[in-house]
Write a protein that holds these residues in place. Structure first.
Motif, mmCIF file in Angstrom:
data_model
loop_
_atom_site.group_PDB
_atom_site.id
_atom_site.type_symbol
_atom_site.label_atom_id
_atom_site.label_comp_id
_atom_site.label_asym_id
_atom_site.label_seq_id
_atom_site.Cartn_x
_atom_site.Cartn_y
_atom_site.Cartn_z
ATOM 1 N N ARG A 212 0.888 -1.138 0.000
ATOM 2 C CA ARG A 212 0.000 0.000 0.000
ATOM 3 C C ARG A 212 0.940 1.204 0.000
ATOM 4 N NH1 ARG A 212 -0.968 4.680 3.493
ATOM 5 N NH2 ARG A 212 -3.149 5.270 3.271
ATOM 6 N N LEU A 213 0.860 2.039 -1.008
ATOM 7 C CA LEU A 213 1.797 3.139 -1.197
ATOM 8 C C LEU A 213 1.196 4.420 -0.629
ATOM 9 C CD1 LEU A 213 2.868 2.244 -4.827
ATOM 10 C CD2 LEU A 213 4.220 1.888 -2.755
ATOM 11 N N ASP A 214 1.754 4.864 0.483
ATOM 12 C CA ASP A 214 1.263 6.048 1.167
ATOM 13 C C ASP A 214 1.486 7.297 0.311
ATOM 14 O OD1 ASP A 214 0.313 7.265 3.757
ATOM 15 O OD2 ASP A 214 2.258 8.257 3.628
ATOM 16 N N THR A 215 0.508 8.181 0.281
ATOM 17 C CA THR A 215 0.601 9.496 -0.377
ATOM 18 C C THR A 215 1.300 9.422 -1.734
ATOM 19 O OG1 THR A 215 2.637 10.051 0.842
ATOM 20 C CG2 THR A 215 0.551 10.702 1.830
ATOM 21 N N ILE A 216 0.801 8.554 -2.587
ATOM 22 C CA ILE A 216 1.483 8.242 -3.848
ATOM 23 C C ILE A 216 1.563 9.438 -4.787
ATOM 24 C CG2 ILE A 216 -0.631 7.405 -4.929
ATOM 25 C CD1 ILE A 216 0.986 5.281 -6.344
ATOM 26 N N ASN A 217 0.629 10.382 -4.681
ATOM 27 C CA ASN A 217 0.658 11.536 -5.582
ATOM 28 C C ASN A 217 1.488 12.694 -5.031
ATOM 29 O OD1 ASN A 217 -1.549 11.601 -3.688
ATOM 30 N ND2 ASN A 217 -2.338 13.425 -4.707
ATOM 31 N N PHE A 218 2.166 12.478 -3.898
ATOM 32 C CA PHE A 218 3.022 13.505 -3.310
ATOM 33 C C PHE A 218 4.501 13.306 -3.656
ATOM 34 C CE2 PHE A 218 -0.720 14.081 -0.805
ATOM 35 C CZ PHE A 218 -0.662 15.352 -0.257
ATOM 36 N N TYR A 219 4.853 12.308 -4.433
ATOM 37 C CA TYR A 219 6.264 11.982 -4.622
ATOM 38 C C TYR A 219 7.049 13.149 -5.225
ATOM 39 C CZ TYR A 219 5.127 7.017 -3.784
ATOM 40 O OH TYR A 219 4.729 5.823 -3.239
ATOM 41 N N ALA A 280 0.335 -3.514 -6.014
ATOM 42 C CA ALA A 280 0.455 -2.247 -5.286
ATOM 43 C C ALA A 280 -0.859 -1.489 -5.379
ATOM 44 C CB ALA A 280 1.583 -1.394 -5.851
ATOM 45 N N VAL A 281 -1.259 -0.926 -4.251
ATOM 46 C CA VAL A 281 -2.425 -0.039 -4.219
ATOM 47 C C VAL A 281 -1.946 1.321 -3.736
ATOM 48 C CG1 VAL A 281 -3.049 -0.981 -1.942
ATOM 49 C CG2 VAL A 281 -4.693 0.411 -3.202
ATOM 50 N N GLY A 282 -2.220 2.354 -4.513
ATOM 51 C CA GLY A 282 -1.733 3.681 -4.193
ATOM 52 C C GLY A 282 -2.795 4.527 -3.507
ATOM 53 N N GLU A 283 -2.375 5.253 -2.468
ATOM 54 C CA GLU A 283 -3.265 6.202 -1.797
ATOM 55 C C GLU A 283 -3.182 7.540 -2.531
ATOM 56 O OE1 GLU A 283 -3.815 8.432 2.538
ATOM 57 O OE2 GLU A 283 -1.828 7.961 1.742
ATOM 58 N N VAL A 284 -4.267 7.944 -3.127
ATOM 59 C CA VAL A 284 -4.332 9.225 -3.834
ATOM 60 C C VAL A 284 -5.119 10.210 -2.976
ATOM 61 C CG1 VAL A 284 -5.147 10.444 -5.872
ATOM 62 C CG2 VAL A 284 -4.154 8.160 -6.102
ATOM 63 N N CYS A 340 -9.898 0.709 -5.664
ATOM 64 C CA CYS A 340 -9.900 -0.001 -4.396
ATOM 65 C C CYS A 340 -10.750 0.837 -3.442
ATOM 66 C CB CYS A 340 -8.483 -0.173 -3.852
ATOM 67 S SG CYS A 340 -8.388 -1.253 -2.416
ATOM 68 N N TRP A 341 -11.934 0.346 -3.115
ATOM 69 C CA TRP A 341 -12.907 1.123 -2.368
ATOM 70 C C TRP A 341 -12.795 0.877 -0.867
ATOM 71 C CZ3 TRP A 341 -15.166 4.629 -5.305
ATOM 72 C CH2 TRP A 341 -15.390 4.366 -6.672
ATOM 73 N N ALA A 342 -13.136 1.890 -0.083
ATOM 74 C CA ALA A 342 -13.157 1.756 1.370
ATOM 75 C C ALA A 342 -14.133 2.770 1.941
ATOM 76 C CB ALA A 342 -11.765 1.969 1.953
ATOM 77 N N PHE A 343 -14.690 2.437 3.087
ATOM 78 C CA PHE A 343 -15.539 3.372 3.831
ATOM 79 C C PHE A 343 -14.829 3.902 5.073
ATOM 80 C CE2 PHE A 343 -19.756 1.223 2.337
ATOM 81 C CZ PHE A 343 -19.604 1.802 1.093
ATOM 82 N N SER A 344 -13.862 3.152 5.601
ATOM 83 C CA SER A 344 -13.137 3.559 6.806
ATOM 84 C C SER A 344 -11.659 3.219 6.661
ATOM 85 C CB SER A 344 -13.693 2.839 8.050
ATOM 86 O OG SER A 344 -14.944 3.351 8.444
ATOM 87 N N ASN A 345 -10.827 3.956 7.396
ATOM 88 C CA ASN A 345 -9.408 3.608 7.541
ATOM 89 C C ASN A 345 -8.865 4.300 8.785
ATOM 90 O OD1 ASN A 345 -8.765 6.274 6.862
ATOM 91 N ND2 ASN A 345 -8.032 5.788 4.814
#
Length: 554
Positions: A212-219, A280-284, A340-345
């Motif tokens: 799981r790639l944290d803050t993928i659009n901040f690189y 890999a799943v990226g957090e956008v 990749c869908w989610a309601f909570s984290n």
């Protein structure tokens, strides 16, 4: 069962490289899952002890939030050593044992890789900060002050204030999109990219199934350091703390979302493709451009496999019409990409509280999540129906909440320890005082209370995950949206010769829907109650119906 050991010699089962497509992934927040050594903090050995609970749910994989060496100012998202386990969580040997046990239970393992920034205690930053001529001088984002001594531009930190912090050693500012103790790495430097790819390889070689790639659009950042323009008030739709943080007042054109990121993601994908079935799943994280970024990052099979969606992590009431709108926009934008869908984290108020859901509504929304096109992330405790915990100011740990209290109470309320049993004030999580208090109201929803109860929320999640896995159309199929009239969301999922009709009554009143035309067979095993006649199906409040049609020609 270990297939490689149990198969007759000479028979090799090739791994499914597409296992992630439609997978159900269970997020473990290690600090709060299970304490095994009595220090009040969860650890890797504790996760091993509780893996059977996760496997029993029927999920495909676990995602473990950071456990690397860290000063823990942002609870592991400030990494000081990418290649080691922080002693509070255990050792590399414990991690190896976790991998082996998870694989034996049929679970894949994804780890949370934080590449955009490090801790300021990382040796790389210590060297980079020492002067302007050292070997790592350009490994972080440094810039001179303006003539008046102010920061280089107007970029803001997500945690409040300027995104620039002054270093008296270098007599320059460094960039930090989060805490000032989390300096941003300079991805414009090829040596930084090479080293981070080496980190990914280290963990892939150790047996992880992906990231799981944290803050993928901040690189990447804009190399010219241009100011961000203002964002119109009506466009401020950030997920976290929009009401208190002026970060949400900018249109973030230049401090993230840069086009150079695509080439780095291709390099990462090329590395991962050397392994049998890594994903890999990226957090956008972006309130304005999230859908387009997800489409760009997951298209073409040469970047990340899927992106973590924020559309349903907001406080906006998720009525049927809202789902119809989001899913329509997503299907239009995503092309050949994957969600990749989610309601909570671990970063947002638990959705049971955020949306003020009754027990029947919680179950309906869980069913809907598990029927969407894409993969799914479930956050620990979600399967128990946990609500957001109240954490008193004196017990707060999250720096975000401490800074913006009381308008924004931070993220601790969704991070309180997992309740395993009800007859213990710590919920079976620890033998000593936990790092965050166990919510009293969570004890009645403990795993032990729900385990053998076939009317429980936990059992409902097991049923729905099993139902999802029984239909290829739900796991990997296409979706055709059919409207959201009168609060009833309808769509079909199809894969090969299988078509599944799904309808969800997202209201507190009974709704009649027309039976789908043709030879449909109602799924009587679904955990919902319906009434039908020759022409209509009556859906009580917060109930759903599933009907399958075999498209094989007669």
């Amino acid at each position: 069962m270990n297939l490689m050991q149990d198969m007759p010699q000479g028979d090799i089962v090739a791994p499914d490289k597409d296992w992630w497509r439609g997978a159900v992934i269970y997020q473990v927040y290690p600090r709060s899952f299970q304490d095994s050594n009595g220090d009040g903090i969860g650890d890797l050995a504790g996760i091993i002890h509780r893996l059977e609970h996760i496997a029993d749910l029927g999920v495909d994989a676990i995602w473990i939030s950071p456990f690397f060496r860290s000063p823990m100012l942002d609870f592991g998202y400030d990494v000081s050593d990418y290649r080691d386990v922080d002693p509070m969580f255990g050792t590399l040997g414990d991690f190896d044992a976790l991998i082996n046990r998870a694989h034996a239970l049929g679970l894949k393992v994804l780890i949370d890789l934080v590449l955009s920034h490090t801790s300021n205690q990382h040796p790389w930053f210590q060297e980079s900060q020492s002067n302007r001529t050292n070997a790592k001088a350009d490994w972080y984002v440094w810039a001179d002050a303006k003539p008046d001594g102010s920061p280089p531009n107007n970029w803001l930190s997500i945690f409040g204030g300027s995104a620039w912090e002054w270093s008296g050693e270098r007599m320059q500012y460094f960039l930090h999109n989060f805490l000032k103790e989390q300096p941003d790495l300079n991805f414009h430097n090829p040596a930084v990219q090479d080293e981070l790819l080496s980190v990914a390889q280290f963990w892939l070689d150790r047996g992880v199934d992906g990231f799981r790639l944290d803050t993928i659009n901040f690189y990447f950042h804009d190399a010219a350091l241009r100011d961000n323009p203002a964002l119109a008030p009506e466009a401020r739709n950030a997920t976290i703390a929009p009401e208190v943080n002026p970060y949400n007042w900018q249109d973030h054109l230049y401090d993230k979302n840069q086009p150079e990121n695509l080439d780095f993601l291709r390099r990462l994908r090329a590395l991962m493709d050397r392994y049998p079935a890594a994903t890999a799943v990226g957090e956008v994280g972006d309130g304005q451009y999230g859908l387009q970024i997800q489409a760009d990052y997951t298209s073409g099979n040469d970047k990340v496999h899927m992106c973590y969606s924020f559309e349903f992590l907001s406080g906006q009431p998720p009525v049927a019409e809202r789902f119809q709108q989001v899913l329509t926009e997503y299907e239009h934008a995503i092309g050949d990409g994957w969600a990749c869908w989610a309601f909570s984290n671990h970063d947002v108020v638990r959705h049971a509280s955020r949306w003020n859901l009754t027990e029947p509504a919680r179950r309906l929304y869980a069913a809907l999540l598990l029927c969407l096109r894409g993969s799914v992330c479930l956050y620990q405790g979600e399967e128990l129906g946990l609500t957001e915990a109240y954490v008193a100011f004196e017990d707060l740990q999250d720096p975000y909440g401490i800074r913006f209290w009381p308008k924004f109470k931070g993220r601790d309320g969704c991070r309180t320890p997992m309740p395993w049993i009800s007859d213990n004030q710590n919920g079976g999580f620890s033998d000593t005082k936990p790092w965050l208090p166990v919510a009293v109201e969570h004890l009645q929803r403990a795993v032990g209370e729900q385990w053998g109860d076939k009317t429980s929320t936990l059992h409902f999640y097991r049923q729905m995950i099993r139902l999802r896995g029984s239909y290829p159309a739900l796991v990997k199929g296409d979706i055709v949206l059919q409207g959201a009239e009168d609060g009833v969301l309808r769509f079909t999922r199809s894969h090969g010769d299988q078509v599944l009709f799904c309808a969800f009554n997202m209201t507190d009143e009974e709704r009649a829907i027309a039976r789908p035309d043709g030879a449909w067979r109602l799924d009587r095993g679904a955990p919902f109650h319906i009434v039908e006649d020759d022409t209509h199906i009556m859906l009580p409040p917060y109930q759903a119906v599933f009907a399958v049609r075999d498209m094989t020609p007669e």
